[in-house]
Design an enzyme around this catalytic site. Structure first.
Site, PDB file in Angstrom:
ATOM      1  N   LYS A  63     -11.620  -1.408   7.953  1.00 50.16           N
ATOM      2  CA  LYS A  63     -10.794  -2.364   8.680  1.00 50.16           C
ATOM      3  C   LYS A  63     -10.979  -2.243  10.196  1.00 50.16           C
ATOM      4  O   LYS A  63     -11.159  -3.238  10.881  1.00 50.16           O
ATOM      5  CB  LYS A  63      -9.316  -2.174   8.315  1.00 50.16           C
ATOM      6  CG  LYS A  63      -9.025  -2.417   6.843  1.00 50.16           C
ATOM      7  CD  LYS A  63      -7.576  -2.144   6.493  1.00 50.16           C
ATOM      8  CE  LYS A  63      -7.324  -2.264   5.004  1.00 50.16           C
ATOM      9  NZ  LYS A  63      -7.512  -3.614   4.473  1.00 50.16           N
TER      10      LYS A  63
ATOM     11  N   TRP B  21       0.817  -1.219   0.000  1.00 52.32           N
ATOM     12  CA  TRP B  21       0.000   0.000   0.000  1.00 52.32           C
ATOM     13  C   TRP B  21       0.844   1.260   0.000  1.00 52.32           C
ATOM     14  O   TRP B  21       0.475   2.258  -0.621  1.00 52.32           O
ATOM     15  CB  TRP B  21      -0.984  -0.019   1.167  1.00 52.32           C
ATOM     16  CG  TRP B  21      -1.985  -1.118   1.009  1.00 52.32           C
ATOM     17  CD1 TRP B  21      -2.095  -2.265   1.754  1.00 52.32           C
ATOM     18  CD2 TRP B  21      -3.008  -1.223  -0.007  1.00 52.32           C
ATOM     19  NE1 TRP B  21      -3.107  -3.061   1.282  1.00 52.32           N
ATOM     20  CE2 TRP B  21      -3.690  -2.449   0.206  1.00 52.32           C
ATOM     21  CE3 TRP B  21      -3.401  -0.393  -1.053  1.00 52.32           C
ATOM     22  CZ2 TRP B  21      -4.748  -2.854  -0.605  1.00 52.32           C
ATOM     23  CZ3 TRP B  21      -4.460  -0.806  -1.867  1.00 52.32           C
ATOM     24  CH2 TRP B  21      -5.120  -2.008  -1.634  1.00 52.32           C
TER      25      TRP B  21
ATOM     26  N   ASP C 252      -1.097   6.910   6.456  1.00 52.74           N
ATOM     27  CA  ASP C 252      -2.224   6.049   6.141  1.00 52.74           C
ATOM     28  C   ASP C 252      -2.382   5.104   7.326  1.00 52.74           C
ATOM     29  O   ASP C 252      -1.580   4.203   7.530  1.00 52.74           O
ATOM     30  CB  ASP C 252      -1.929   5.277   4.851  1.00 52.74           C
ATOM     31  CG  ASP C 252      -3.011   4.262   4.495  1.00 52.74           C
ATOM     32  OD1 ASP C 252      -3.983   4.126   5.263  1.00 52.74           O
ATOM     33  OD2 ASP C 252      -2.876   3.607   3.449  1.00 52.74           O
TER      34      ASP C 252
END
Length: 362
Positions: A197, A104, A173
């Site tokens: 999440k 990511w 992030d």
């Protein structure tokens, strides 16, 4: 007939707390006496605006955010933030800096490179297949910001000490570990987290913006790609993802009132992670490749002696009501995601299953 719940280890969309799901079910046909579902009421109504404002206040309390920070809700997931951050926060003539710790963060870097010419990868753990967190992070006073991915869902690593950046804003992030542990928010210029999440359902991204970052936003950005739009309009410039925000508020309330805040949640997460890693380290049938001091509490990755056994493990676990244990398609193996919504009991049952599977197949 009451359906039996399974234990959910999905990496996202992930497990939600049962009390939250029960409240959503109870209010589904009539939200707060309106005679309408939350899915049907206007986003301009006082009822929904109260939900949104309460969600913001709870997030601020949970993360100890002072009045220097704004909290907004944006669609598009963390993937949109990969572009919005450099569009809004890169300063003319100043490089933007990234630490590459896996899948990511690599995507965030690639998106930034589409927008800004001068993107510096100041550190990377690619040399060892992203199995550790770099410890030496060179900081230049001329950087616009430094971007990190606080938890790496696919490779199973997590930042336990954030880089010291001085006057350079830190951008993170935090999609997969927001609300999971206590941290000092003051060094962060931007924190963003896809809710699916650890904070709610898919469809909304929590974006936390330190107010001084708003001063650097270019005037010519498209309206819906400009953080100022969301701040000035209280996330209501257009129709927001109302249901997702509603569930985020309930998750935040569960954290505050049922669990006792982020510090209490951190202790629960510590127990879950210690239980699973403790078992993995005690034998040689399962193997975790991550450097121990950099292991993620949220995503525990592990391998079995062969891909065939890994496939059988996932199939048998699913039949036993332990779902979501297949590793990411890019790396294979197995992965147990232990987000806030996953109870300690689920990890206890998983470890018992792992012991029995190893006994039969070792």
């Amino acid at each position: 007939m009451k359906e039996k719940r399974v234990f959910i280890f999905n990496p996202g969309p992930a497990a939600l707390p049962i009390p939250v799901l029960e409240e959503v079910r109870e209010e589904m046909l009539s939200f707060r006496g309106t005679g309408m579902s939350i899915l049907e009421i206007s986003h301009r109504s006082k009822e929904f605006e109260e939900v949104l404002n309460t969600a913001v206040l709870r997030i601020k309390r949970l993360l100890n955010l002072n009045d220097d920070f704004e909290v907004v809700f944006i669609q598009g997931g963390a993937s949109l933030q990969f572009a919005m951050v450099p569009m809004n926060c890169a300063q003319p003539g100043k490089p933007i800096a990234y630490v590459d710790t896996g899948y990511w963060s690599t995507k965030a870097i690639q998106e930034a490179q589409r927008i800004v010419d001068d993107v510096c990868i100041v550190a990377s753990s690619k040399d060892r297949n992203y199995t550790y967190i770099p410890k030496e992070i060179p900081i230049d006073d001329n950087f616009s910001y430094l971007h990190i991915t606080s938890n790496n869902t696919i490779k199973g690593t997590q930042w336990w000490k954030f880089p010291k950046t001085g006057n350079i804003p830190l951008v993170a992030d935090m999609s997969s570990d927001i609300f999971s542990r206590v941290f000092d928010p003051r060094p962060f210029g931007i924190i963003y987290a896809g809710a699916q999440k650890n904070a709610g359902p898919a469809g909304v991204t929590i974006v936390i913006i330190r107010k001084d970052m708003l001063e650097r936003i270019p005037k010519n950005l498209p309206t819906m790609l400009n953080y100022t739009t969301f701040v000035e309009k209280n996330s209501l410039y257009n129709t927001p993802p109302c249901f997702a925000i509603y569930v985020v508020e309930k998750v935040a309330r569960w954290l505050e009132e049922n669990i006792g805040g982020v510090a209490a949640m951190e202790e629960i997460n510590r127990k879950k992670a210690n239980l699973l890693y403790g078992y993995i380290d005690s034998q040689d049938f399962y193997r975790n490749p991550v450097q121990p001091e950099d292991r993620s509490w949220m995503n525990v990755v592990f391998n079995l002696p062969s891909p065939e056994l890994e496939k059988l493990f996932v199939e048998e676990a699913t039949r036993e009501g332990l779902v979501g244990l297949k590793g990411h398609r890019s790396v294979g193996g197995c992965r147990a995601s232990l987000y806030n919504g996953v109870p300690l009991e689920a990890v206890e049952v998983l470890v018992d299953f792992m012991k029995e599977f190893a006994r039969r197949n070792g």
